[in-house]
Motif scaffolding. Structure first.
Motif, PDB file in Angstrom:
ATOM      1  N   ILE A 221       0.856  -1.188   0.000  1.00 59.12           N
ATOM      2  CA  ILE A 221       0.000   0.000   0.000  1.00 59.12           C
ATOM      3  C   ILE A 221       0.892   1.239   0.000  1.00 59.12           C
ATOM      4  O   ILE A 221       1.813   1.354   0.808  1.00 59.12           O
ATOM      5  N   ARG A 222       0.593   2.159  -0.888  1.00 65.48           N
ATOM      6  CA  ARG A 222       1.381   3.392  -0.966  1.00 65.48           C
ATOM      7  C   ARG A 222       1.048   4.300   0.214  1.00 65.48           C
ATOM      8  O   ARG A 222      -0.123   4.614   0.468  1.00 65.48           O
ATOM      9  N   VAL A 223       2.085   4.719   0.939  1.00 65.06           N
ATOM     10  CA  VAL A 223       1.919   5.571   2.117  1.00 65.06           C
ATOM     11  C   VAL A 223       2.120   7.038   1.779  1.00 65.06           C
ATOM     12  O   VAL A 223       1.412   7.921   2.273  1.00 65.06           O
ATOM     13  N   GLY A 224       3.131   7.324   0.948  1.00 66.45           N
ATOM     14  CA  GLY A 224       3.466   8.702   0.595  1.00 66.45           C
ATOM     15  C   GLY A 224       4.824   8.728  -0.055  1.00 66.45           C
ATOM     16  O   GLY A 224       5.330   7.691  -0.510  1.00 66.45           O
ATOM     17  N   GLU A 225       5.418   9.906  -0.107  1.00 66.43           N
ATOM     18  CA  GLU A 225       6.761  10.004  -0.675  1.00 66.43           C
ATOM     19  C   GLU A 225       7.569  11.067   0.058  1.00 66.43           C
ATOM     20  O   GLU A 225       7.032  12.057   0.563  1.00 66.43           O
ATOM     21  N   PHE A 226       8.870  10.804   0.156  1.00 57.96           N
ATOM     22  CA  PHE A 226       9.800  11.766   0.735  1.00 57.96           C
ATOM     23  C   PHE A 226      10.300  12.716  -0.350  1.00 57.96           C
ATOM     24  O   PHE A 226      10.377  12.340  -1.521  1.00 57.96           O
ATOM     25  N   PRO A 227      10.698  13.943   0.009  1.00 55.03           N
ATOM     26  CA  PRO A 227      11.199  14.905  -0.983  1.00 55.03           C
ATOM     27  C   PRO A 227      12.695  14.750  -1.236  1.00 55.03           C
ATOM     28  O   PRO A 227      13.435  15.732  -1.295  1.00 55.03           O
ATOM     29  N   PHE A 228      13.163  13.517  -1.352  1.00 54.68           N
ATOM     30  CA  PHE A 228      14.546  13.228  -1.720  1.00 54.68           C
ATOM     31  C   PHE A 228      14.542  11.894  -2.453  1.00 54.68           C
ATOM     32  O   PHE A 228      13.512  11.202  -2.518  1.00 54.68           O
ATOM     33  N   THR A 229      15.658  11.522  -3.011  1.00 58.75           N
ATOM     34  CA  THR A 229      15.772  10.271  -3.758  1.00 58.75           C
ATOM     35  C   THR A 229      17.033   9.539  -3.322  1.00 58.75           C
ATOM     36  O   THR A 229      17.746   9.994  -2.436  1.00 58.75           O
ATOM     37  N   ARG A 230      17.243   8.366  -3.921  1.00 58.35           N
ATOM     38  CA  ARG A 230      18.437   7.546  -3.671  1.00 58.35           C
ATOM     39  C   ARG A 230      18.544   7.098  -2.219  1.00 58.35           C
ATOM     40  O   ARG A 230      19.625   7.043  -1.633  1.00 58.35           O
ATOM     41  N   ALA A 231      17.418   6.706  -1.617  1.00 58.66           N
ATOM     42  CA  ALA A 231      17.460   6.104  -0.281  1.00 58.66           C
ATOM     43  C   ALA A 231      18.126   4.738  -0.401  1.00 58.66           C
ATOM     44  O   ALA A 231      17.669   3.885  -1.170  1.00 58.66           O
ATOM     45  N   VAL A 232      19.192   4.510   0.372  1.00 54.17           N
ATOM     46  CA  VAL A 232      19.953   3.266   0.248  1.00 54.17           C
ATOM     47  C   VAL A 232      19.973   2.440   1.532  1.00 54.17           C
ATOM     48  O   VAL A 232      20.554   1.357   1.553  1.00 54.17           O
ATOM     49  N   GLY A 233      19.351   2.904   2.601  1.00 57.87           N
ATOM     50  CA  GLY A 233      19.318   2.137   3.836  1.00 57.87           C
ATOM     51  C   GLY A 233      18.565   2.891   4.909  1.00 57.87           C
ATOM     52  O   GLY A 233      18.434   4.123   4.844  1.00 57.87           O
ATOM     53  N   GLY A 234      18.071   2.149   5.898  1.00 53.94           N
ATOM     54  CA  GLY A 234      17.346   2.807   6.972  1.00 53.94           C
ATOM     55  C   GLY A 234      17.233   1.925   8.196  1.00 53.94           C
ATOM     56  O   GLY A 234      17.531   0.723   8.152  1.00 53.94           O
ATOM     57  N   SER A 235      16.774   2.523   9.291  1.00 55.77           N
ATOM     58  CA  SER A 235      16.634   1.802  10.550  1.00 55.77           C
ATOM     59  C   SER A 235      15.634   2.530  11.436  1.00 55.77           C
ATOM     60  O   SER A 235      15.661   3.759  11.521  1.00 55.77           O
ATOM     61  N   ILE A 236      14.756   1.758  12.095  1.00 57.71           N
ATOM     62  CA  ILE A 236      13.921   2.282  13.166  1.00 57.71           C
ATOM     63  C   ILE A 236      14.462   1.717  14.464  1.00 57.71           C
ATOM     64  O   ILE A 236      14.779   0.523  14.553  1.00 57.71           O
ATOM     65  N   SER A 237      14.607   2.566  15.467  1.00 60.24           N
ATOM     66  CA  SER A 237      15.191   2.131  16.741  1.00 60.24           C
ATOM     67  C   SER A 237      14.337   1.037  17.376  1.00 60.24           C
ATOM     68  O   SER A 237      13.139   0.921  17.109  1.00 60.24           O
ATOM     69  N   LEU A 238      14.963   0.254  18.240  1.00 52.25           N
ATOM     70  CA  LEU A 238      14.267  -0.870  18.864  1.00 52.25           C
ATOM     71  C   LEU A 238      13.076  -0.427  19.693  1.00 52.25           C
ATOM     72  O   LEU A 238      12.114  -1.179  19.850  1.00 52.25           O
ATOM     73  N   ASP A 239      13.124   0.808  20.224  1.00 54.74           N
ATOM     74  CA  ASP A 239      11.986   1.305  20.998  1.00 54.74           C
ATOM     75  C   ASP A 239      10.943   1.995  20.121  1.00 54.74           C
ATOM     76  O   ASP A 239       9.917   2.461  20.618  1.00 54.74           O
ATOM     77  N   GLY A 240      11.193   2.067  18.817  1.00 50.96           N
ATOM     78  CA  GLY A 240      10.224   2.614  17.884  1.00 50.96           C
ATOM     79  C   GLY A 240      10.131   4.117  17.834  1.00 50.96           C
ATOM     80  O   GLY A 240       9.322   4.665  17.078  1.00 50.96           O
ATOM     81  N   LYS A 241      10.979   4.832  18.566  1.00 54.99           N
ATOM     82  CA  LYS A 241      10.818   6.280  18.686  1.00 54.99           C
ATOM     83  C   LYS A 241      11.673   7.091  17.727  1.00 54.99           C
ATOM     84  O   LYS A 241      11.501   8.314  17.645  1.00 54.99           O
ATOM     85  N   GLU A 242      12.597   6.460  17.016  1.00 55.00           N
ATOM     86  CA  GLU A 242      13.481   7.216  16.137  1.00 55.00           C
ATOM     87  C   GLU A 242      13.725   6.446  14.841  1.00 55.00           C
ATOM     88  O   GLU A 242      13.590   5.213  14.808  1.00 55.00           O
TER      89      GLU A 242
END
Length: 315
Positions: A221-242
């Motif tokens: 399901i499409r959520v939205g889009e960020f105003p940048f490109t070339r996302a190559v990695g990501g992480s959400i903290s274990l507590d979900g806050k960052e």
């Protein structure tokens, strides 16, 4: 089939529980800030990274902190490499053991996450076969399995993960679209999985709501889009806050409060987190338990990849 955002929430927690039809009624958003020039720097992390040591992985594409094995990270390599995940010592960058996903081919593994899943109290690894440089694949997969526990008998060896213990989440994008994705995110508050595209003009966000189907292909399901490109990695903290999302050249940092859902965080203007500019082809990033973060590059331009760590600044 669209399933409820609510079903992923643990009863009795203090986190937001949207209405059962949250994703069914969600309207994809667009944002207007400019990255990176329009962003301010974060004061949460030091400017200089701590170089922990060289890695022997040639094409490390994702990393995630281990929750079952203190002092270690999980990593993997991408397209055409072995069907193994690697356990790295956070103090040295050394690979101490590997674990083989038996019967599974590494078509293009691009990112890895860790967190809750269907069994209460267990942590699962989510390994994303989501890369598609030429946008030719009809469907994509995320492999889910309980996190392996290292013991000294595994050191220097390749230990199999039984194929029967690996569940496959197969999915497609709406309208027959095909995307190259290198960013997989898990929201531990809801167990929803998110994908952020790499090669689109703006990076598009998709969701696979919990509980993810392991029998029938899902439609993201499409959520939205960020105003940048070339996302190559990501992480959400274990507590979900960052949250961290990395491009080739910079890292962005988001925070959310109790009572805010994931979309609230996505729509905030992030801050720039420090990034060591000497990484030749950095694609891998993850938080640790203290919400400092690691980065790791692929081998490129004859530069040996180094595991870097950015400690958390404390007041």
């Amino acid at each position: 089939m669209i399933v409820s955002f609510l079903l992923g929430c643990d009863k009795g927690n203090d986190h937001v529980e949207p209405n059962v039809d949250f994703w069914e009624s969600h309207e994809p958003f667009e944002l207007e800030y400019s990255a990176p020039l329009g962003l301010t720097g974060s004061d949460k992390f030091p400017e200089m990274a701590d170089a922990r040591g060289e890695s022997d992985l040639i094409e490390a594409s994702g990393i995630v902190i281990s929750t079952a094995n203190q002092g270690y990270l999980w990593s993997h390599e991408d397209r055409g490499n072995s069907n193994e995940i690697f356990l790295l010592d956070v103090a040295t960058g050394e690979t101490v053991a590997s674990y083989e996903l038996t019967g599974i081919f590494n078509r293009d593994w691009e990112d890895i996450e860790i967190g809750p899943g269907p069994e209460a109290g267990a942590n699962y690894i989510y390994l994303g076969e989501v890369g598609d440089n030429n946008r030719v694949y009809r469907d994509y997969k995320i492999y889910r399995f309980k996190e392996p526990v290292f013991n000294e008998d595994h050191r220097g060896k390749k230990t199999p993960i039984n194929n029967q213990d690996i569940k496959t989440i197969t999915f497609r994008y709406p309208d027959g679209l095909r995307h190259d994705v290198e960013t997989l995110l898990l929201d531990p508050w809801t167990k929803d999985l998110f994908l952020v595209t790499k090669r689109d003009f703006f990076s598009i966000i998709y969701v696979l709501p919990y509980p993810q189907d392991t029998e029938t292909p899902m439609e993201a399901i499409r959520v939205g889009e960020f105003p940048f490109t070339r996302a190559v990695g990501g992480s959400i903290s274990l507590d979900g806050k960052e949250m961290l999302i990395k491009t080739n050249d910079f890292i962005m940092h988001w925070e959310r409060l109790e009572g805010e859902n994931i979309v609230d965080m996505f729509k905030k203007v992030p801050k720039l987190a420090p990034y060591n500019p000497t990484e030749p082809q950095g694609e891998a990033i993850c938080f640790d338990q203290n919400k400092g973060y690691y980065t790791l590059s692929e081998f490129s331009n004859a530069i040996v990849p180094v595991l870097y760590y950015y400690n958390r600044e404390r007041p």
